[in-house]
Design a protein around this motif. Structure first.
Motif, PDB file in Angstrom:
ATOM      1  N   VAL A   1      13.463 -17.859  48.977  1.00  0.00           N
ATOM      2  CA  VAL A   1      12.539 -18.652  49.796  1.00  0.00           C
ATOM      3  C   VAL A   1      13.047 -20.073  49.998  1.00  0.00           C
ATOM      4  O   VAL A   1      13.085 -20.590  51.124  1.00  0.00           O
ATOM      5  N   ILE A   2      13.458 -20.729  48.913  1.00  0.00           N
ATOM      6  CA  ILE A   2      13.882 -22.132  49.024  1.00  0.00           C
ATOM      7  C   ILE A   2      15.151 -22.240  49.867  1.00  0.00           C
ATOM      8  O   ILE A   2      15.245 -23.071  50.772  1.00  0.00           O
ATOM      9  N   GLY A   3      16.132 -21.406  49.581  1.00  0.00           N
ATOM     10  CA  GLY A   3      17.387 -21.467  50.324  1.00  0.00           C
ATOM     11  C   GLY A   3      17.208 -21.184  51.802  1.00  0.00           C
ATOM     12  O   GLY A   3      17.793 -21.870  52.651  1.00  0.00           O
ATOM     13  N   LEU A   4      16.397 -20.179  52.133  1.00  0.00           N
ATOM     14  CA  LEU A   4      16.162 -19.854  53.543  1.00  0.00           C
ATOM     15  C   LEU A   4      15.427 -20.989  54.257  1.00  0.00           C
ATOM     16  O   LEU A   4      15.720 -21.298  55.416  1.00  0.00           O
ATOM     17  N   ALA A   5      14.482 -21.628  53.554  1.00  0.00           N
ATOM     18  CA  ALA A   5      13.751 -22.747  54.147  1.00  0.00           C
ATOM     19  C   ALA A   5      14.682 -23.929  54.392  1.00  0.00           C
ATOM     20  O   ALA A   5      14.601 -24.598  55.428  1.00  0.00           O
ATOM     21  N   LEU A   6      15.598 -24.202  53.447  1.00  0.00           N
ATOM     22  CA  LEU A   6      16.547 -25.302  53.630  1.00  0.00           C
ATOM     23  C   LEU A   6      17.451 -25.038  54.839  1.00  0.00           C
ATOM     24  O   LEU A   6      17.742 -25.950  55.616  1.00  0.00           O
TER      25      LEU A   6
ATOM     26  N   PHE B   1      14.486 -10.128  50.419  1.00  0.00           N
ATOM     27  CA  PHE B   1      15.376 -11.120  51.034  1.00  0.00           C
ATOM     28  C   PHE B   1      15.903 -10.616  52.370  1.00  0.00           C
ATOM     29  O   PHE B   1      15.921 -11.353  53.364  1.00  0.00           O
ATOM     30  N   GLN B   2      16.353  -9.377  52.414  1.00  0.00           N
ATOM     31  CA  GLN B   2      16.926  -8.825  53.648  1.00  0.00           C
ATOM     32  C   GLN B   2      15.892  -8.773  54.768  1.00  0.00           C
ATOM     33  O   GLN B   2      16.206  -9.057  55.931  1.00  0.00           O
ATOM     34  N   ALA B   3      14.646  -8.414  54.427  1.00  0.00           N
ATOM     35  CA  ALA B   3      13.594  -8.375  55.449  1.00  0.00           C
ATOM     36  C   ALA B   3      13.291  -9.770  55.972  1.00  0.00           C
ATOM     37  O   ALA B   3      13.100  -9.979  57.178  1.00  0.00           O
ATOM     38  N   THR B   4      13.246 -10.759  55.067  1.00  0.00           N
ATOM     39  CA  THR B   4      12.996 -12.142  55.471  1.00  0.00           C
ATOM     40  C   THR B   4      14.144 -12.675  56.307  1.00  0.00           C
ATOM     41  O   THR B   4      13.940 -13.338  57.334  1.00  0.00           O
ATOM     42  N   GLN B   5      15.374 -12.381  55.895  1.00  0.00           N
ATOM     43  CA  GLN B   5      16.544 -12.834  56.640  1.00  0.00           C
ATOM     44  C   GLN B   5      16.561 -12.243  58.051  1.00  0.00           C
ATOM     45  O   GLN B   5      16.884 -12.941  59.021  1.00  0.00           O
ATOM     46  N   ALA B   6      16.196 -10.966  58.163  1.00  0.00           N
ATOM     47  CA  ALA B   6      16.159 -10.327  59.478  1.00  0.00           C
ATOM     48  C   ALA B   6      15.096 -10.958  60.373  1.00  0.00           C
ATOM     49  O   ALA B   6      15.311 -11.153  61.577  1.00  0.00           O
ATOM     50  N   ALA B   7      13.933 -11.288  59.787  1.00  0.00           N
ATOM     51  CA  ALA B   7      12.876 -11.931  60.568  1.00  0.00           C
ATOM     52  C   ALA B   7      13.300 -13.321  61.025  1.00  0.00           C
ATOM     53  O   ALA B   7      13.041 -13.723  62.170  1.00  0.00           O
TER      54      ALA B   7
ATOM     55  N   GLU C   1      21.447 -21.902  44.998  1.00  0.00           N
ATOM     56  CA  GLU C   1      20.093 -21.749  44.457  1.00  0.00           C
ATOM     57  C   GLU C   1      20.133 -20.730  43.327  1.00  0.00           C
ATOM     58  O   GLU C   1      20.453 -19.557  43.542  1.00  0.00           O
ATOM     59  N   LEU C   2      19.809 -21.179  42.114  1.00  0.00           N
ATOM     60  CA  LEU C   2      19.793 -20.304  40.943  1.00  0.00           C
ATOM     61  C   LEU C   2      18.369 -19.866  40.650  1.00  0.00           C
ATOM     62  O   LEU C   2      17.422 -20.619  40.860  1.00  0.00           O
ATOM     63  N   TYR C   3      18.222 -18.643  40.135  1.00  0.00           N
ATOM     64  CA  TYR C   3      16.895 -18.046  39.913  1.00  0.00           C
ATOM     65  C   TYR C   3      16.152 -18.028  41.249  1.00  0.00           C
ATOM     66  O   TYR C   3      15.004 -18.461  41.357  1.00  0.00           O
ATOM     67  N   ALA C   4      16.802 -17.497  42.260  1.00  0.00           N
ATOM     68  CA  ALA C   4      16.357 -17.675  43.647  1.00  0.00           C
ATOM     69  C   ALA C   4      15.229 -16.759  44.066  1.00  0.00           C
ATOM     70  O   ALA C   4      14.632 -16.973  45.127  1.00  0.00           O
ATOM     71  N   GLY C   5      14.929 -15.713  43.286  1.00  0.00           N
ATOM     72  CA  GLY C   5      13.940 -14.751  43.752  1.00  0.00           C
ATOM     73  C   GLY C   5      14.422 -14.110  45.042  1.00  0.00           C
ATOM     74  O   GLY C   5      15.570 -13.681  45.153  1.00  0.00           O
ATOM     75  N   CYS C   6      13.573 -14.078  46.049  1.00  0.00           N
ATOM     76  CA  CYS C   6      13.986 -13.508  47.343  1.00  0.00           C
ATOM     77  C   CYS C   6      14.524 -14.579  48.283  1.00  0.00           C
ATOM     78  O   CYS C   6      14.616 -14.362  49.489  1.00  0.00           O
TER      79      CYS C   6
END
Length: 209
Positions: A133-138, A160-166, A126-131
């Motif tokens: 969102v798309i990759g984590l959802a996939l 990203f780290q907070a979302t990944q931990a959740a 995922e390029l220009y991924a921001g935090c």
């Protein structure tokens, strides 16, 4: 009747607005026959929606010659560090410097379309991924077995780290499958270095407008 229909539409999410905005719309839709909101209904809706003031932040922009409105330094004065929104079944951490799509409903449709177009178990870049969102959802939906997210903004790392931990608390395998790297997607050397060995078969590109 119109008020009841508006309340049903808001609660179903068909408005395309995020949950907090839907809850606030209930406050205006929950009216009696005279068109005035009852005190009990107003209190219940306000309690359900939560506090209007989530947090207070200071931003510092020391560059006098810069055209940027905001700087990289944020200071939390009051409240919680993260707001949370569901994107594609993933609880996403949103900070004051985070970019979030303006149309919540359209973003959910985009995530569903991307997942449907991705063969299950794909390796994704995922390029220009921001935090992320798309990759984590996939990853959470099983469409991706591995995701490499690349984003130039270092401010995206903490979100990203907070979302990944959740996500890891509910779907640890999906969370572990996603990595996030600060680099320019426009730099061929960075892409070659970060994607080496990833065997990516799907590339998601979401550049800024």
């Amino acid at each position: 009747a119109e008020a009841a229909a508006a309340a049903r539409s808001s609660s179903s999410g068909s408005s395309g607005r995020p949950p907090m905005q839907q809850q606030r719309s209930k406050l205006s839709a929950n009216a009696n026959g005279n068109g005035t909101t009852t005190a009990a209904a107003a209190a219940a809706s306000a309690s359900e929606a939560g506090p209007l003031l989530h947090s207070v932040w200071l931003n510092f922009q020391p560059e006098v010659c810069s055209n940027s409105v905001l700087g990289d330094c944020w200071l939390l004065l009051h409240g919680q560090q993260w707001g949370w929104q569901d994107f594609g079944g993933v609880p996403v951490a949103v900070g004051p410097g985070s970019f979030v799509q303006a149309n919540y409903g359209a973003m959910q449709l985009c995530l569903a379309a991307i997942a449907a177009a991705t063969p299950p178990g794909s390796s994704v870049a995922e390029l220009y991924a921001g935090c992320g969102v798309i990759g984590l959802a996939l990853a959470a939906q099983g469409a991706a077995s591995k995701v490499v997210c690349i984003e130039v903004n270092p401010g995206s790392v903490a979100a990203f780290q907070a979302t990944q931990a959740a996500l890891a608390r509910h779907t640890p395998g999906a969370a572990a499958a996603v990595s996030h790297h600060v680099a320019s997607a426009a730099d061929p050397a960075s892409l070659q270095r970060l994607l080496a060995g990833s065997n990516a078969t799907v590339m998601v590109v979401d550049p800024p407008r």
